[in-house]
Design a protein around this motif. Sequence first.
Motif, short mmCIF file in Angstrom:
data_model
loop_
_atom_site.label_atom_id
_atom_site.label_comp_id
_atom_site.label_asym_id
_atom_site.label_seq_id
_atom_site.Cartn_x
_atom_site.Cartn_y
_atom_site.Cartn_z
N TRP A 119 60.84 61.47 60.27
CA TRP A 119 60.51 60.12 60.70
C TRP A 119 59.59 59.45 59.70
CZ3 TRP A 119 62.66 56.92 63.85
CH2 TRP A 119 61.97 55.77 64.26
N ILE A 120 59.83 58.16 59.46
CA ILE A 120 59.00 57.37 58.56
C ILE A 120 58.15 56.43 59.40
CG2 ILE A 120 59.00 55.71 56.66
CD1 ILE A 120 61.85 56.69 56.01
N LYS A 121 56.82 56.64 59.41
CA LYS A 121 55.95 55.78 60.22
C LYS A 121 55.98 54.35 59.72
CE LYS A 121 52.57 58.99 62.01
NZ LYS A 121 51.18 59.34 62.11
N GLU A 122 55.67 54.16 58.49
CA GLU A 122 55.66 52.83 57.88
C GLU A 122 56.83 52.75 56.92
OE1 GLU A 122 53.62 50.28 58.67
OE2 GLU A 122 52.73 51.59 60.19
N PHE A 123 57.86 52.02 57.29
CA PHE A 123 59.06 51.97 56.47
C PHE A 123 58.80 51.21 55.17
CE2 PHE A 123 62.97 50.42 54.74
CZ PHE A 123 63.85 51.46 54.93
N SER A 124 59.25 51.82 54.10
CA SER A 124 59.31 51.14 52.80
C SER A 124 60.48 51.80 52.07
CB SER A 124 58.02 51.32 52.01
OG SER A 124 57.89 52.66 51.57
N VAL A 125 60.99 51.12 51.09
CA VAL A 125 62.09 51.69 50.32
C VAL A 125 61.62 53.00 49.68
CG1 VAL A 125 63.59 51.35 48.31
CG2 VAL A 125 63.28 49.50 49.96
N ALA A 126 60.40 53.00 49.15
CA ALA A 126 59.87 54.21 48.49
C ALA A 126 59.75 55.37 49.49
CB ALA A 126 58.53 53.92 47.85
N ALA A 127 59.25 55.09 50.69
CA ALA A 127 59.12 56.14 51.71
C ALA A 127 60.49 56.67 52.12
CB ALA A 127 58.36 55.62 52.92
N ALA A 128 61.44 55.77 52.27
CA ALA A 128 62.80 56.19 52.64
C ALA A 128 63.42 57.02 51.52
CB ALA A 128 63.66 54.98 52.95
N GLU A 129 63.24 56.59 50.28
CA GLU A 129 63.76 57.35 49.13
C GLU A 129 63.18 58.76 49.11
OE1 GLU A 129 65.83 56.52 46.53
OE2 GLU A 129 66.08 54.37 46.77
N GLN A 130 61.89 58.86 49.39
CA GLN A 130 61.23 60.17 49.39
C GLN A 130 61.83 61.07 50.47
OE1 GLN A 130 57.01 60.02 50.04
NE2 GLN A 130 56.76 62.22 49.77
N ARG A 131 62.02 60.52 51.65
CA ARG A 131 62.60 61.32 52.75
C ARG A 131 64.04 61.73 52.43
NH1 ARG A 131 58.00 62.02 54.29
NH2 ARG A 131 57.22 61.35 56.30
N LEU A 132 64.82 60.80 51.87
CA LEU A 132 66.20 61.14 51.51
C LEU A 132 66.22 62.24 50.46
CD1 LEU A 132 67.79 57.57 51.40
CD2 LEU A 132 67.96 59.26 53.24
N SER A 133 65.30 62.19 49.52
CA SER A 133 65.21 63.23 48.49
C SER A 133 64.87 64.58 49.11
CB SER A 133 64.18 62.86 47.43
OG SER A 133 64.61 61.74 46.70
N GLN A 134 64.00 64.58 50.11
CA GLN A 134 63.66 65.83 50.80
C GLN A 134 64.89 66.42 51.50
OE1 GLN A 134 60.48 64.53 53.36
NE2 GLN A 134 58.90 65.23 51.93
N ILE A 135 65.65 65.57 52.14
CA ILE A 135 66.86 66.04 52.83
C ILE A 135 67.87 66.56 51.80
CG2 ILE A 135 68.83 65.34 54.25
CD1 ILE A 135 66.90 63.25 55.54
N GLU A 136 68.04 65.84 50.71
CA GLU A 136 68.96 66.28 49.65
C GLU A 136 68.54 67.63 49.08
OE1 GLU A 136 70.50 61.94 48.06
OE2 GLU A 136 68.63 62.76 47.26
N ALA A 137 67.24 67.82 48.90
CA ALA A 137 66.74 69.09 48.38
C ALA A 137 67.07 70.24 49.33
CB ALA A 137 65.23 69.01 48.14
N GLN A 138 66.98 69.98 50.61
CA GLN A 138 67.31 71.01 51.59
C GLN A 138 68.81 71.33 51.57
OE1 GLN A 138 65.83 70.20 55.49
NE2 GLN A 138 63.71 70.44 54.86
N LEU A 139 69.64 70.33 51.30
CA LEU A 139 71.08 70.57 51.22
C LEU A 139 71.44 71.46 50.04
CD1 LEU A 139 72.79 67.15 52.01
CD2 LEU A 139 72.81 69.21 53.38
N THR A 140 70.69 71.32 48.96
CA THR A 140 71.01 72.08 47.75
C THR A 140 70.23 73.38 47.65
OG1 THR A 140 69.39 70.81 46.47
CG2 THR A 140 71.65 70.01 46.47
N ALA A 141 69.25 73.58 48.55
CA ALA A 141 68.45 74.81 48.52
C ALA A 141 69.29 75.98 49.01
CB ALA A 141 67.22 74.64 49.40
N PRO A 142 69.02 77.18 48.48
CA PRO A 142 69.72 78.37 48.99
C PRO A 142 69.49 78.53 50.48
CG PRO A 142 68.36 78.90 47.07
CD PRO A 142 68.05 77.48 47.46
N ALA A 143 70.46 79.08 51.16
CA ALA A 143 70.40 79.23 52.62
C ALA A 143 69.16 80.03 53.06
CB ALA A 143 71.66 79.89 53.14
N SER A 144 68.68 80.93 52.23
CA SER A 144 67.53 81.76 52.61
C SER A 144 66.20 81.03 52.44
CB SER A 144 67.51 83.04 51.78
OG SER A 144 67.39 82.71 50.41
N ALA A 145 66.22 79.90 51.76
CA ALA A 145 64.97 79.16 51.53
C ALA A 145 64.50 78.53 52.83
CB ALA A 145 65.17 78.08 50.47
#
Length: 147
Positions: free
Chosen positions: A117-143
Amino acid sequence: MEDVNNYLDGLSSESKIKAARFAVADKDQRISILGIQMLVESGLFDEAVPCLAARVLADDDLTAFGYAWAHSDEPQLAVRMYLKISRYLLARFDSLNDMQKTKAKNFIRSNLGRRFWIKEFSVAAAEQRLSQIEAQLTAPASAAPSP
């Protein structure tokens, strides 16, 4: 609609893609939806994204797409499509009118889940959250997921 689906299933991949491209432009939402889903099923995600983003900005419900993607043979398809649509909207965010910005924010925020969840929406905050989700998609399953 079953007759249409049966007909489309019998087409070659090339003909199916041509039909999908034609269908997405149809003013009848039922036909357009069929075309968008055919593009996704054909792996033409980037071609489907502008159509899906337009539906977000028109305040259309994408639940049926999400359900189909979540139950597809590709386990991460729903998340990947959400990321692509969100990135598309963010890339154009400054050119949206106020109402469209609200719809884009609602889509991006509502589909992140509580954990992202993004408390205060901004493009930068949304980009950061999307990057976190993308990193989890590409992380090994054991991570372990990051907080």
